[in-house]
Scaffold this active site. Structure first.
Site, PDB file in Angstrom:
ATOM      1  N   TYR A  66       2.097  17.309   4.403  1.00 35.49           N
ATOM      2  CA  TYR A  66       1.645  16.284   4.997  1.00 35.49           C
ATOM      3  C   TYR A  66       0.609  16.412   6.228  1.00 35.49           C
ATOM      4  O   TYR A  66       1.271  16.657   7.298  1.00 35.49           O
ATOM      5  CB  TYR A  66       2.454  15.200   5.145  1.00 35.49           C
ATOM      6  CG  TYR A  66       3.077  14.632   3.700  1.00 35.49           C
ATOM      7  CD1 TYR A  66       3.084  15.313   2.867  1.00 35.49           C
ATOM      8  CD2 TYR A  66       4.549  13.398   4.160  1.00 35.49           C
ATOM      9  CE1 TYR A  66       3.551  14.267   2.035  1.00 35.49           C
ATOM     10  CE2 TYR A  66       5.182  13.412   3.233  1.00 35.49           C
ATOM     11  CZ  TYR A  66       4.644  13.244   1.880  1.00 35.49           C
ATOM     12  OH  TYR A  66       5.756  13.255   1.007  1.00 35.49           O
ATOM     13  N   PHE A 218       6.874   5.494  -3.456  1.00 39.27           N
ATOM     14  CA  PHE A 218       5.864   4.881  -4.293  1.00 39.27           C
ATOM     15  C   PHE A 218       6.117   3.373  -4.608  1.00 39.27           C
ATOM     16  O   PHE A 218       4.782   3.175  -6.156  1.00 39.27           O
ATOM     17  CB  PHE A 218       4.371   5.955  -4.675  1.00 39.27           C
ATOM     18  CG  PHE A 218       3.579   6.008  -4.246  1.00 39.27           C
ATOM     19  CD1 PHE A 218       3.231   6.373  -2.986  1.00 39.27           C
ATOM     20  CD2 PHE A 218       2.484   7.064  -4.768  1.00 39.27           C
ATOM     21  CE1 PHE A 218       2.281   7.491  -2.595  1.00 39.27           C
ATOM     22  CE2 PHE A 218       1.882   7.960  -4.660  1.00 39.27           C
ATOM     23  CZ  PHE A 218       1.285   8.499  -3.752  1.00 39.27           C
TER      24      PHE A 218
END
Length: 294
Positions: A66, A218
């Site tokens: 990330y 998500f």
């Protein structure tokens, strides 16, 4: 204010092996601006992380991949939160990797996983990883084939003390069965939500049978479809509870079982407060049936 009075604790706790976490946690991916970001974005990310802990979040999901040219979620976590609270659990993922330009590298070989674990430790400033998830597959595509060699390599790192607990990500039921035969598995991280990847309903149930946490990612923002009017149903239930649609989706996720955790991510302090408040939202049986279109 005691820990039990903090908003993130309202949904209760779960044991990730030896580690106790509030079921409402935080995903760090959205701390990293996709377009590169500014100094103000960085300051806001630090603020979000510190505020998350003030709200009772004690489970943060991150990964060394990330990052953008100026941002790394691991480094920002280190800056914002070190020295770390004793009850803070940091979960990371290994398997995928990116070169300095951001391009994804070939999936790590088993002998490369130690280097990935050590890179997470260096970035986070820790001497062990609380939970390391073997993340297989590419993007949203489910991994296939045996994971035994890779998971076995992580199990060896656990025995060596570099990792405390193990998990798997982006997997099917067969991978959970395979991994459990090698070493304890404390969590499965898959894309899953009210209107996304519902084929994993069975995997969620299987995790519950084995006492393994199911940790959707998500759950709010990805994979949503409205072919059956789901958005309208979410809006109706949200109005009934004076809540946002995102809060309803998170509450639905947490209602799928005591072993189901939520790790919504955001770089916005206001959205963080709203997300954490979903831990206290209780949907009725009628709400759940309506959301599922029954």
């Amino acid at each position: 204010m005691t820990q039990t009075a903090l908003p993130a604790a309202a949904a209760g706790t779960w044991q990730l092996g030896s580690l106790t976490v509030n079921r409402l946690g935080f995903g760090a991916m959205r701390l990293v601006p996709f377009a590169g970001g500014t100094g103000a974005d960085r300051e806001r990310a630090v603020t979000v992380l510190r505020r998350a802990l003030e709200l009772g979040v004690n489970h943060i999901d991150t990964a060394a991949f990330y990052f953008t040219g100026r941002f790394s979620s691991n480094e920002i976590i280190n800056t914002a939160l070190a020295p770390y609270a004793d009850d803070l659990v940091l979960t990371t993922k290994v398997g995928p990797g990116r070169d300095p330009s951001g391009e994804f590298l070939p999936f790590a070989r088993p002998d490369q996983l130690r280097g990935q674990v050590e890179e997470n430790l260096r970035q986070l400033g820790r001497d062990h990883v609380d939970v390391a998830n073997l993340r297989i597959g590419t993007g949203l595509d489910r991994g296939t084939g045996s994971i035994a060699e890779h998971f076995g390599a992580l199990a060896e790192l656990r025995e060596a003390g570099l990792i405390r607990e193990l998990g798997i990500s982006n997997v099917g039921p067969e991978h959970l069965t395979e991994a459990l035969a090698i070493a304890p598995v404390v969590c499965v991280q898959n894309q899953y939500g009210l209107t996304a990847k519902r084929e994993d309903d069975e995997l969620l149930r299987l995790c519950g049978e084995h006492g393994v946490a199911f940790v959707p990612w998500f759950a709010v923002a990805s994979g949503q479809t409205d072919e059956s009017g789901a958005e309208e149903r979410v809006a109706t239930v949200a109005k009934r509870h004076d809540a946002t649609p995102a809060q309803i989706r998170l509450a639905w996720t947490l209602a799928q079982g005591d072993h189901v955790l939520a790790i919504p991510g955001t770089g916005n302090p206001d959205h963080l407060t709203q997300n954490v408040a979903a831990a206290a939202l209780r949907l009725t049986a009628d709400d759940l049936a309506e959301l599922d279109g029954a």
